[in-house]
Scaffold this motif. Sequence first.
Motif, PDB file in Angstrom:
ATOM      1  N   GLY A   1       2.826   1.713  -3.298  1.00 39.20           N
ATOM      2  CA  GLY A   1       1.980   2.217  -4.373  1.00 39.20           C
ATOM      3  C   GLY A   1       1.657   3.688  -4.190  1.00 39.20           C
ATOM      4  N   LEU A   2       1.431   4.073  -2.967  1.00 36.28           N
ATOM      5  CA  LEU A   2       1.045   5.462  -2.712  1.00 36.28           C
ATOM      6  C   LEU A   2       2.190   6.431  -2.962  1.00 36.28           C
ATOM      7  N   LEU A   3       3.393   6.056  -2.548  1.00 34.23           N
ATOM      8  CA  LEU A   3       4.516   6.990  -2.618  1.00 34.23           C
ATOM      9  C   LEU A   3       5.522   6.666  -3.710  1.00 34.23           C
ATOM     10  N   ASP A   4       5.420   5.478  -4.283  1.00 36.53           N
ATOM     11  CA  ASP A   4       6.355   5.057  -5.337  1.00 36.53           C
ATOM     12  C   ASP A   4       7.805   5.214  -4.886  1.00 36.53           C
ATOM     13  N   ILE A   5       8.110   4.598  -3.763  1.00 35.60           N
ATOM     14  CA  ILE A   5       9.460   4.679  -3.221  1.00 35.60           C
ATOM     15  C   ILE A   5      10.360   3.629  -3.874  1.00 35.60           C
TER      16      ILE A   5
ATOM     17  N   ASN B   1       0.836  -1.205   0.000  1.00 34.72           N
ATOM     18  CA  ASN B   1       0.000   0.000   0.000  1.00 34.72           C
ATOM     19  C   ASN B   1       0.868   1.251   0.000  1.00 34.72           C
ATOM     20  N   LEU B   2       1.860   1.234   0.857  1.00 31.66           N
ATOM     21  CA  LEU B   2       2.759   2.373   0.994  1.00 31.66           C
ATOM     22  C   LEU B   2       3.576   2.588  -0.281  1.00 31.66           C
TER      23      LEU B   2
END
Lengths: 369, 369
Positions: free
Chosen positions: B295-299, B292-293
Amino acid sequence: MNTSRAKAPAGVNLPALRHHNAALVLDLLRAAGAEGISRLELAERTGLTPQAVSKITARLRAEGLAVGAGLRPSTGGKPRTVLRLVPDAQFAVGLHLDRDGLTAVLVDLAGRSVAVTTAPLDFGAPAEKVLADAADAVRDLSAAEPHKPVLGVGVAVPGPLDHRDGVLHRVTGFPQWDGYPLRDALAERTGLPVTVDKDTNAAALTLSLSEPPGDFAYLHLGTGLGAGLVLGGEVHRGARTGAGEFGHQTLQLDGPLCECGGRGCIEALCLAAEARGDRAEAARVLGAGAANLVGLLDIDRVVLGGRTVAADEDAYVRGVRAVIEERAARGGGGGGVVVTVAGGGDRPVAEGAAQLVLAPVFGRVGERG
Amino acid sequence: MNTSRAKAPAGVNLPALRHHNAALVLDLLRAAGAEGISRLELAERTGLTPQAVSKITARLRAEGLAVGAGLRPSTGGKPRTVLRLVPDAQFAVGLHLDRDGLTAVLVDLAGRSVAVTTAPLDFGAPAEKVLADAADAVRDLSAAEPHKPVLGVGVAVPGPLDHRDGVLHRVTGFPQWDGYPLRDALAERTGLPVTVDKDTNAAALTLSLSEPPGDFAYLHLGTGLGAGLVLGGEVHRGARTGAGEFGHQTLQLDGPLCECGGRGCIEALCLAAEARGDRAEAARVLGAGAANLVGLLDIDRVVLGGRTVAADEDAYVRGVRAVIEERAARGGGGGGVVVTVAGGGDRPVAEGAAQLVLAPVFGRVGERG
DNA sequence: TCCACTTAAGCAACGCTGTTGCCAAAGTGC
DNA sequence: GCACTTTGGCAACAGCGTTGCTTAAGTGGA
């Protein structure tokens, strides 16, 4: 991979300093709008001396970007001269390529659309055909202000892409666009600099100009569910311009199947609830995802938009707000977070695309993420 | 609310420019480590001219912060002189106040701990008592390098707090700390500048020095589950230093009750699986949250740490990686994301606390989020 | 052994930045 | 009408990185 930081020549010399300060002043002039702002206020805001601001604004006036606009009431001495931006000194074109239509706007420095064209578009047609239509729209709009410079073209598209090189990737349902170098192709046809970004990022960029300062997330609920993040005044794009993938976050482990192949994606849950008329549940689901985001990033505001939200703004705002506030009360973070709906223009995505071009003028480089 | 942007005096004058470039060069010297780096490489990396780098490094050498360190092999001409940081020119103290113990380190400019003290600590004792212990530790450590300047004290604590004013808020289970002005109180006792931050942020800060460039998230799974985010080379703290609230994101709508009062929190799910010995499920749950993380921030990377992870690093890395890769294959974002475990020192939190003080020296201001 | 060549790094002059000190301009208010 | 306050430009200045050139310190072929 992400080379934006590793290669960034972060050294600052005098021309870079000059450009930075000029852009900063321009940004404050823009924020002041038609009301204007005085030199001393600019000095206070920037931390520069009044004399430095005088020099900078003198240059901006010589370039035709700023102009005097009357006087403030005196407070016992010489009244302050108010300066304001000259909105029609320069322009930018914004294109919104959607699955079924093309919207093109000519935007001035103040962010206002001075000319608009819309046309049906078959995004599934050959790339060359779509590109020709886009280039025509750019040419038509540029003719609206024939004697003023057009700084460039910003393009907003729905699918995954790389903002840095302007190449599209895996646009869902449109394989002919996979790997297409949209930026360079359009730049060659128009002879103008081109910047490409996701539609949600463009919308978030527009909002960042009208919203109060602070970090926020724009959640767009239409045929799908996506997000645009504004952190530190700039759009956060992530390493591969993939940030904002909000719709396929897992919100229900082993939940119902989503069309993406995953299970319990928030988009599937939210749209399913909406489809069966349970708007309260749709809003609750959206709120749970928003609360996850709020907790993770500790943003100031959540802004909702998109057709599905527009159908019943009140229900969505109240539903999302309720979930966030309930979690904040439990200590999960997010106290004081404001939930609103996207106001702004009626063509926020196309206008945001134009802002992609204008952003560097005002020092919002956006090369960081 | 978030005034960090609104009030930021972003204007740059000559002293600010000088300081920025000097800090940038220092940062590159630090990254080069004992191996060193030549003037011409510095010029290439910063985008400044070789002559400018010569002047800057001459000043740094005069201040005792840099020194020559031999020659590179010649490539047909005069060999390059290698420069390196002088690690013991300055120091910083890092304190880790945990629920049951205090760890204090004296860290040099290279980030190495040159002195360490640990002591039991009752975080539930009166604030003045805890503060006295902390101040004693600072005094003892400062004595280890009596003739070198100590730049300040960084403090990492578990609970919610405001990084900007250094005030603690609602530390779970320890009401006496609510609203306590830790920064100012400790600054007065020690006579040194004090910076306060969350423990996960401190850990992420340490990692940001040893990890390759790019954005990453540090996920800490111990008695609880928290995260530290590094975006654009700096720790993202959010508007109220609340960012990284990862453990109480909803992963299972209407799922089992969490001790926070919510339902389906990832922390509850993950720790419950671990408690019943189902490590694969715990890793899968953690992976879903990580995806989830991502995908949200594209790290670029996910770094795992904490006691629970350390107990079976392989299982967690493989489990988390599997979920992220599976979602990337479905087009949910996150292709090419690397999952690793936190290596680095054995006292990463205390060392990261010291890095809070050192960060400004190397131009990592961290005032943005 | 010498000498032409290459590469690195410092010296001096320079252009340009924002800053400082000062003064003129343009108001208010007794 | 005059003292005072406040704004904002002019001129001189200090300090930044840049440019042009010179010196230092190597390599490698004749």
